[in-house]
Design an enzyme around this catalytic site. Structure first.
Site, PDB file in Angstrom:
ATOM      1  N   ASP A  38       6.286 -54.854  17.327  1.00  0.00           N
ATOM      2  CA  ASP A  38       4.926 -55.000  16.779  1.00  0.00           C
ATOM      3  C   ASP A  38       4.291 -53.686  16.339  1.00  0.00           C
ATOM      4  O   ASP A  38       3.075 -53.597  16.191  1.00  0.00           O
ATOM      5  CB  ASP A  38       3.984 -55.697  17.782  1.00  0.00           C
ATOM      6  CG  ASP A  38       4.335 -57.158  17.982  1.00  0.00           C
ATOM      7  OD1 ASP A  38       4.895 -57.762  17.047  1.00  0.00           O
ATOM      8  OD2 ASP A  38       4.068 -57.688  19.078  1.00  0.00           O
ATOM      9  N   ASP A  39       5.110 -52.667  16.113  1.00  0.00           N
ATOM     10  CA  ASP A  39       4.553 -51.414  15.604  1.00  0.00           C
ATOM     11  C   ASP A  39       4.360 -51.438  14.095  1.00  0.00           C
ATOM     12  O   ASP A  39       3.773 -50.513  13.532  1.00  0.00           O
ATOM     13  CB  ASP A  39       5.461 -50.230  15.976  1.00  0.00           C
ATOM     14  CG  ASP A  39       5.255 -49.787  17.422  1.00  0.00           C
ATOM     15  OD1 ASP A  39       4.272 -50.226  18.031  1.00  0.00           O
ATOM     16  OD2 ASP A  39       6.080 -49.009  17.923  1.00  0.00           O
ATOM     17  N   ASP A 114      15.716 -52.138   8.327  1.00  0.00           N
ATOM     18  CA  ASP A 114      14.613 -52.474   9.222  1.00  0.00           C
ATOM     19  C   ASP A 114      15.220 -52.926  10.542  1.00  0.00           C
ATOM     20  O   ASP A 114      15.857 -53.978  10.621  1.00  0.00           O
ATOM     21  CB  ASP A 114      13.754 -53.579   8.609  1.00  0.00           C
ATOM     22  CG  ASP A 114      12.579 -53.945   9.502  1.00  0.00           C
ATOM     23  OD1 ASP A 114      12.129 -53.084  10.271  1.00  0.00           O
ATOM     24  OD2 ASP A 114      12.117 -55.108   9.437  1.00  0.00           O
ATOM     25  N   GLY A 117      12.683 -54.148  17.202  1.00  0.00           N
ATOM     26  CA  GLY A 117      12.034 -53.334  18.214  1.00  0.00           C
ATOM     27  C   GLY A 117      12.265 -53.805  19.630  1.00  0.00           C
ATOM     28  O   GLY A 117      12.117 -53.028  20.570  1.00  0.00           O
ATOM     29  N   ASN A 169       1.142 -45.574  12.978  1.00  0.00           N
ATOM     30  CA  ASN A 169       0.668 -46.716  12.201  1.00  0.00           C
ATOM     31  C   ASN A 169      -0.591 -47.341  12.834  1.00  0.00           C
ATOM     32  O   ASN A 169      -0.940 -47.036  13.970  1.00  0.00           O
ATOM     33  CB  ASN A 169       1.794 -47.745  12.102  1.00  0.00           C
ATOM     34  CG  ASN A 169       1.509 -48.810  11.062  1.00  0.00           C
ATOM     35  OD1 ASN A 169       0.797 -48.560  10.091  1.00  0.00           O
ATOM     36  ND2 ASN A 169       2.055 -49.987  11.260  1.00  0.00           N
ATOM     37  N   GLY A 471      44.852 -65.785  43.213  1.00  0.00           N
ATOM     38  CA  GLY A 471      44.149 -67.001  43.620  1.00  0.00           C
ATOM     39  C   GLY A 471      43.029 -66.641  44.576  1.00  0.00           C
ATOM     40  O   GLY A 471      42.867 -65.484  44.984  1.00  0.00           O
ATOM     41  N   GLY A 476      46.478 -69.384  49.900  1.00  0.00           N
ATOM     42  CA  GLY A 476      47.861 -69.421  50.356  1.00  0.00           C
ATOM     43  C   GLY A 476      48.759 -68.413  49.668  1.00  0.00           C
ATOM     44  O   GLY A 476      49.982 -68.486  49.805  1.00  0.00           O
ATOM     45  N   SER A 545      42.735 -60.519  42.816  1.00  0.00           N
ATOM     46  CA  SER A 545      42.626 -60.038  41.427  1.00  0.00           C
ATOM     47  C   SER A 545      41.826 -61.025  40.576  1.00  0.00           C
ATOM     48  O   SER A 545      42.373 -61.708  39.727  1.00  0.00           O
ATOM     49  CB  SER A 545      44.007 -59.779  40.830  1.00  0.00           C
ATOM     50  OG  SER A 545      44.907 -60.835  41.064  1.00  0.00           O
TER      51      SER A 545
END
Length: 631
Positions: A38-39, A114, A117, A169, A471, A476, A545
């Site tokens: 919103d700048d 552009d 933001g 701005n 697993g 197991g 793993s």
């Protein structure tokens, strides 16, 4: 009839030709607009396009119509709608994607990006900044410098942009107060000095009202600098290349027939002449330029920005991703780097996890081996970190699986910038800039040994392999792996079992159970398993793993057919019912953190060579099945 055909006079033709020539030779400035939400970034670009009379009648009519339906300015034109083209952008009144626009004046051509933001779209801002020569950083005069202002300014600096327009701005909403302007400009000057941004032009603006956009505004008599357009038309347009020497990353090997073999790409630095000596990196082979071929015919010279095909005087090996460079000053090659990295992935970056790294036209395997520090974008303080979350910035060490030609980003952006790609989704998850090569790896070389894996396997009369059992806890894995090893030993095979719990008593006793430590846990075990397979053994690895990426990393250490993934498929509820060690109960009670299946995910194998369904068969049957599968 012929009398009605009007032929241009010589003077008119000359005028047209002169105008076209002038347009073709005008310099090009690439710039971005960035800053917090919103700048007024989209409004600023829309106002530039409107006030420079670059909108066609139908575009202006469409803008007026869209302003009535989607605008936020009442009966007035909402200039932001010229750039915010996505439906979601218009509905929310924000910029989401990078919007590129081309426009020109009598003095210069422009390409503007552009950038959004919102913090969640920072990755899009990085995309826009990667090709820019200048950045317009917008600040709402009512709010001053915000976190996103600092974040975007840091990224601008990181990507080598050294010219910034600080567009303060919405000055109309603070009564064009010079004090407000001076306070914001002073604060940004200190930020720019810390970031190494060399040139900052502060301009008071009202993009909505047009103040100081094209010409000086009577509402700011205290400001004697250029208007925004005046500055854009006169500022230096290009970055300085600090490397003197020809560079062309090979994008394609052009071989239409057996009589022609050329290397196509775009020149990214300096010029090259026919007959000039070149080197192909990373191999280092040398030759001379035989021809410079284009669609319009051969050229005696190629210059930066030209897309050409080069043929060489010698038949040398070069392929996509290699770099053809001036032999007198070639780029460096390395496989380890210190680099700045912006993380753009939804899942965190974990050191040790494998990614693809793309630099120029070359793609190689990569790992972040160490996060030296991450950066607080507000203070630029260096903070300790073991992983990176979305939009975080860090200084890292990176290891590649093969050397690449590179240059420091500050010297050459094309050979100094890279992206990281997720190996599973193929999505871009990071972007970075190379700082320097880590030379410590340059003193390490493979030592030749006469006794190799094949010789060790022959004396054992077996094919070395890695059986990787994965697993859930309680599935197991260890029980089945132990039974498999007993059967193989009874057959006279030479084996070794690496069990997750046992390894954590020694080699990996310094590791915990965070995601980062789990990655390192698997990396170490995979390297040990590789050495054991090299010794000619059949190695059984029993580890949870949980992540596919790490199992894939382990697989890639082995030759084709040496790695067999064994998925011990046990539903969570069954594994939890067994709970021999009482771990699930503790995890449910919150006494164990990051427990797989409870508060840490398990990623099921997608293409395991062996799948063992434990609810249908007992451990002995499954162990026998594994042995039959490999023999």
């Amino acid at each position: 009839m012929n009398d009605m055909i009007h032929t241009p006079t010589g003077d008119a033709s000359a005028d047209v030709a002169a105008y076209l020539q002038q347009h073709e030779t005008k310099s090009l400035l690439r710039f971005i607009t960035c800053g917090s939400v919103d700048d007024g970034k989209s409004t600023l670009i829309g106002r530039l396009l409107h006030d420079t009379k670059l909108l066609l009648d139908d575009q202006l009519a469409a803008l007026e119509s869209d302003s009535r339906r989607h605008g936020t300015q009442g009966d007035q034109i909402d200039f932001a709608l010229l750039v915010d083209g996505l439906a979601a952008e218009r509905e929310q009144g924000i910029t989401i994607d990078v919007a590129y626009r081309f426009f020109g004046t009598d003095k210069r051509k422009f390409i503007v990006a552009d950038c959004p933001g919102h913090e969640q779209y920072t990755r899009n801002m990085v995309t826009g900044a990667s090709t820019a020569d200048l950045a317009i950083v917008l600040v709402d005069a009512r709010k001053g410098l915000l976190t996103q202002t600092r974040r975007h300014s840091y990224i601008v600096s990181l990507l080598g942009i050294r010219r910034v327009v600080l567009a303060i701005n919405k000055m109309d909403l603070v009564g064009y107060d010079q004090g407000v302007f001076d306070d914001i400009a002073g604060g940004y000057a200190m930020l720019a000095e810390r970031l190494g941004i060399e040139h900052v032009q502060c301009i008071p603006l009202s993009a909505l009202k047009g103040d100081n956009m094209l010409s000086a505004s009577p509402n700011t008599p205290w400001y004697d600098g250029p208007s925004l357009l005046q500055y854009l038309e006169t500022v230096e347009a290009s970055r300085d290349h600090r490397i003197a020497g020809f560079r062309l990353p090979v994008q394609w090997v052009n071989r239409p027939n057996q009589d022609f073999r050329g290397f196509a790409g775009t020149v990214v630095a300096d010029a090259i002449d026919v007959g000039q000596e070149i080197a192909v990196l990373p191999s280092g082979q040398r030759s001379k330029i035989a021809r410079i071929v284009t669609a319009d015919g051969d050229l005696p010279r190629a210059v930066p920005g030209q897309a050409v095909t080069l043929t060489l005087a010698d038949e040398i090996d070069a392929s996509r991703g290699d770099v053809i460079a001036a032999a007198s000053n070639p780029p460096e090659t390395a496989d380890q780097f210190a680099a700045h990295l912006i993380w753009m992935g939804g899942q965190p970056l974990l050191p040790g996890r494998p990614y693809w790294l793309k630099i120029g036209s070359r793609t190689v395997g990569a790992q972040v081996t160490e996060i030296k520090h991450k950066v607080d974008v507000n203070t630029q303080d260096h903070l300790a970190a073991k992983h990176l979350e979305l939009n975080e910035v860090a200084y890292c060490n990176i290891h590649l699986d093969q050397p690449v030609a590179f240059e420091k980003y500050a010297d050459n952006r094309e050979l100094g910038a890279f992206i990281l790609i997720d190996r599973q989704s193929n999505g871009t998850v990071g972007a970075g800039t190379l700082d320097f090569a880590l030379r410590r790896a340059g003193n390490i070389h493979w030592q030749h040994v006469d006794v190799d894996k094949a010789a060790r396997a022959r004396i054992k009369h077996q094919q070395p392999r890695c059986l990787w059992f994965t697993g859930l806890s309680g599935s197991g894995k260890s029980t089945i792996a132990n039974l498999v090893e007993k059967r193989l030993l009874a057959m006279g095979r030479h084996t070794y079992l690496l069990d997750g719990d046992n390894i954590r008593h020694g080699l990996n006793k310094d590791l915990g159970f965070t995601d980062e430590d789990r990655v390192e846990n698997i990396r170490r075990v995979a390297e040990v398993a590789k050495l054991m397979v090299d010794a000619g053994l059949i190695v059984l690895v029993s580890f949870i793993s949980p992540f596919r990426a790490e199992r894939r990393m382990a697989r890639e250490l082995f030759a084709e057919g040496e790695f067999l993934e064994v998925f011990v498929d046990t539903p969570l509820e069954v594994a939890e019912q067994r709970d021999v060690k009482g771990l699930y109960a503790k995890a449910r009670a919150g006494q164990i953190k990051n427990f797989t299946g409870i508060d840490s995910p398990y990623e099921t194998p997608e293409n395991a060579e062996i799948v063992l369904e434990t609810i249908r068969n007992g451990p002995d049957q499954l162990a026998e099945f594994v042995v039959e599968r490999i023999y």
